[in-house]
Every structure is written in C-alpha cells, then in structure tokens.
Write a protein that holds these residues in place. Structure first.
Motif, PDB file in Angstrom:
ATOM      1  N   VAL A 119       0.832  -1.213   0.000  1.00 37.89           N
ATOM      2  CA  VAL A 119       0.000   0.000   0.000  1.00 37.89           C
ATOM      3  C   VAL A 119       0.856   1.249   0.000  1.00 37.89           C
ATOM      4  O   VAL A 119       1.954   1.284   0.550  1.00 37.89           O
ATOM      5  N   SER A 120       0.311   2.289  -0.596  1.00 37.46           N
ATOM      6  CA  SER A 120       0.912   3.605  -0.505  1.00 37.46           C
ATOM      7  C   SER A 120       0.008   4.425   0.407  1.00 37.46           C
ATOM      8  O   SER A 120      -1.221   4.344   0.293  1.00 37.46           O
ATOM      9  N   GLY A 121       0.624   5.206   1.292  1.00 30.61           N
ATOM     10  CA  GLY A 121      -0.170   5.936   2.294  1.00 30.61           C
ATOM     11  C   GLY A 121       0.295   5.459   3.653  1.00 30.61           C
ATOM     12  O   GLY A 121       0.651   4.303   3.801  1.00 30.61           O
ATOM     13  N   SER A 122       0.240   6.358   4.615  1.00 27.77           N
ATOM     14  CA  SER A 122       0.890   6.091   5.894  1.00 27.77           C
ATOM     15  C   SER A 122      -0.138   5.840   7.011  1.00 27.77           C
ATOM     16  O   SER A 122      -1.235   5.370   6.735  1.00 27.77           O
ATOM     17  N   LYS A 169       5.373  -0.325  -5.723  1.00 26.28           N
ATOM     18  CA  LYS A 169       5.528   0.268  -4.385  1.00 26.28           C
ATOM     19  C   LYS A 169       6.958   0.787  -4.172  1.00 26.28           C
ATOM     20  O   LYS A 169       7.176   1.860  -3.614  1.00 26.28           O
ATOM     21  N   ASN A 173       8.153   4.629  -3.409  1.00 25.16           N
ATOM     22  CA  ASN A 173       8.874   5.002  -2.187  1.00 25.16           C
ATOM     23  C   ASN A 173      10.294   5.478  -2.464  1.00 25.16           C
ATOM     24  O   ASN A 173      10.858   6.248  -1.685  1.00 25.16           O
ATOM     25  N   MET A 176       9.651   9.019  -3.110  1.00 20.20           N
ATOM     26  CA  MET A 176       9.309   9.705  -1.856  1.00 20.20           C
ATOM     27  C   MET A 176      10.552   9.936  -0.987  1.00 20.20           C
ATOM     28  O   MET A 176      10.745  11.028  -0.427  1.00 20.20           O
ATOM     29  N   PHE A 230       5.725   6.691   9.484  1.00 19.58           N
ATOM     30  CA  PHE A 230       6.435   5.745   8.622  1.00 19.58           C
ATOM     31  C   PHE A 230       7.870   5.657   9.147  1.00 19.58           C
ATOM     32  O   PHE A 230       8.674   6.570   8.947  1.00 19.58           O
ATOM     33  N   ASP A 238      13.218   0.331   1.940  1.00 19.31           N
ATOM     34  CA  ASP A 238      12.605   0.522   0.618  1.00 19.31           C
ATOM     35  C   ASP A 238      13.604   1.117  -0.379  1.00 19.31           C
ATOM     36  O   ASP A 238      13.616   0.748  -1.562  1.00 19.31           O
TER      37      ASP A 238
END
Ligand code: NDP
Ligand SMILES: O=CC(=O)O
Length: 290
Positions: A119-122, A169, A173, A176, A230, A238
């Motif tokens: 999943v993406s999102g914290s 994913k 990341n 990010m 996170f 990651d």
C-alpha cells in the motif's frame, strides 16, 4: 466476511481496526502478543500462531516489516504454509518482487491462492481507510477481496503478475525518499542562509511542487518532531530494495543512492524507529555544522 490478520504494527493495527469497524470478523496474530490486547477490545479474536489463523480463516492478510519477516511468517514452524491448502493469503507488506514470488510459489504449490497488495499511504490514511492498494497476482482473489480493499483504501490497482505490486511500491517510495532528502536540504539551506523556513513552506505550497508530503511533514520537521508514522528504518529498507531493482535493470539512480546514504546515516545515529522525516537530523550532525 472473515479475515485473518498477521502483523499489528503501525499499519496493521490501523487496518485491522478498520476492518472490524466495518463489520468484518477479524482473527489477529502478532509476534509480540501484547499488541493484540487493544484489538480484542475492538472485537478481534486472537490466533496462537500464523498457522492457526490461516486454518480458521479463508482469507488472511499480512502486514509485516520487511522481506525477512514476510518470509519467516510463511515458511517457519507454525507458519502460514502449514494450513494454506484451499486458503487465500494477501501480503500487504512492502517487500521486493523476489520475496513476493517465493511466497507466491510456495503457497500455490501447497494448494493456496496468493495476492500481493502493498500500500501507498501512511498511518493516517490507514486509519482513515484512504490507502492506495497496489495488488498483483491472483485476479479472482483480487475480485473476491475488493469489499475489504474498499474499506482499507481509496483506490485499488490490479497490476498483473506477482512482483508488479512490489515493484510499483518500491518505485513510489524511492521517489518519496529522494524527495524527503531534497526537502530536508532545502529547509536547512533556508535556515542557514538566514531565511524563515516557515515562509519557505508557504512558498512551496503555492507553487508547482506543492505536495501532501511537504504539507504534512514540513511543520513537524521545523519543530524537530519525528513521532513515527512511517519508520525511517522501513524507508531505508525501501530505498535499498529499490536500488537493487535499479541494479537488476541497469538503471542509474544517483539521486536515490545519495538519499539511501542519508537514511543509512540516520539509522547509524539511532534514528531508525523515528519517522522517516528524521533524516533531517543528519544535516545537523557536527560534520555539517561548521
Ligand atoms: N508506516 C507506514 O507509513 C507504512 C508502512 N508500509 C509498510 O508496511 C509494513 C509494516 O509497516 P509498519 O506497520 O509501519 O511497521 P511496524 O514496524 O510498526 O510493524 C512491523 C510489524 O512486523 C512484525 N514483525 C517484524 N519482524 C517480524 C518477524 N521476524 N516475525 C514476525 N513478525 C515480525 C512486527 O511485530 P512485533 O510487534 O512483534 O515487532 C509488527 O507487527 C512495512 O513493510 C512498511 O514498509 C507501507 C506503507 C506505509
Ligand atoms: O510506505 C510509506 C508510505 O507512506 O506510503
């Protein structure tokens, strides 16, 4: 619909509570058993081992820290494989494609069904059911569990064969983690050159590079506050896995490599359990301040 849920860390706890809140029956397991207590208050049942959870539930979700945890919960004694025949396993942990494929092959060989769905999102999106789900593997299983994904996330993608969810994913990341380092350097440069970093946040927010992460993390970084949403150790994992994917595909990634070094440095400073925005502290280390 009844789900097993393995792994009640920051993400797993929020996701399992969400399922319970929306009327799903949930049987939980966590390596550190005491973390189950709060979920029992929300109506969860507890399984003694991953194997007993899988035996009880047609569908079991895992949300574990890294490849070694994901493999251990499946392959070790009392692990998922022991009762997987005819059952469905959905691994939502962030791992590399190889790890996911190993798990998938073993589960299918024992008569089970597998979907990867990182999943993406914290923490907050997990609490609010606003995750972005990156699924791949068994399409029929994906369709069956969509009612649960609709509770956990705001959008689900089905990306094809096992490994594609993991890769997507890691790419996200990697971007990010690189952005977080550029942001952190920008805040430090603003401060050291006599600018008000709060004004920098306002300027960034009005322009083309405005984004949710700067908005969320900027104010807390200015307060040196890094309560973990996170954990930094997971962001560095990651980056490491994304760089390995770059190796495999001969993609030069100097920006990501530099960001990985900064996260490693932060880990070496004992910051691994703080939020990944604590990488900002590396710029305050003595060798940067004179
Ligand atoms: N936090 C976030 O914002 C996000 C995280 N992710 C990914 O989701 C996954 C979980 O993240 P998060 O909840 O933050 O992590 P946490 O560190 O909070 O939780 C990790 C979980 O894994 C378990 N675990 C670790 N090692 C083992 C092992 N060897 N055997 C069995 N269980 C183990 C822990 O058990 P115990 O309690 O016993 O330590 C805990 O339940 C990671 O892959 C992360 O990269 C993805 C999106 C967002
Ligand atoms: O994996 C972390 C996230 O915020 O997504």
């Amino acid at each position: 619909m009844e789900f097993g849920f393995l792994g009640l860390g920051i993400m797993g706890k929020a996701m399992a509570i969400n399922l319970l809140r929306h009327g799903f029956k949930v049987t939980i397991w966590n390596r550190t058993l005491s973390k189950c207590d709060e979920l029992v208050q929300h109506g969860a049942s507890v399984g003694e081992t991953p194997a007993t959870v899988v035996k009880k539930c047609k569908y079991t979700i895992a949300m574990l820290s890294d490849p070694s945890a994901a493999l251990s919960v499946v392959f070790d004694k009392d692990g998922v494989l022991e009762h997987i025949n005819g059952k469905c396993y959905i691994d939502m942990s962030t791992v590399d494609a190889d790890t996911s494929s190993k798990i998938s092959e073993a589960i299918k060989a024992k008569g089970g069904y597998f979907l990867e769905a990182p999943v993406s999102g914290s923490k907050k999106p997990a609490e609010d059911g606003q995750l972005i789900i990156l699924a791949a593997g068994d399409k029929a299983l994906y369709d069956e569990v969509l009612p649960a994904f609709d509770v956990l996330g705001k959008k689900s993608f089905f990306l094809g064969e096992v490994g594609n969810g993991a890769k997507m994913k890691l790419v996200v990341n990697m971007i990010m983690g690189s952005m977080m380092n550029a942001f952190s350097e920008g805040i430090t440069l603003a401060e050291r050159s006599g600018l008000n970093p709060g004004t920098l946040l306002d300027v960034l927010d009005l322009g083309a590079i405005s984004n949710g992460m700067f908005k969320l993390k900027g104010p807390t970084m200015l307060q040196n506050s890094y309560s973990p949403a996170f954990p930094l150790k997971h962001q560095q994992k990651d980056m490491r896995l994304a760089l390995a994917l770059g190796d495999e595909n001969a993609v030069s990634m100097p920006v990501a490599a530099a960001a990985n070094e900064a996260f490693k440095k932060a880990r070496s400073m004992g910051l691994g359990d703080l939020d990944f925005s604590a990488v900002h502290e590396t710029l305050k280390a003595p060798d940067h301040s004179s």
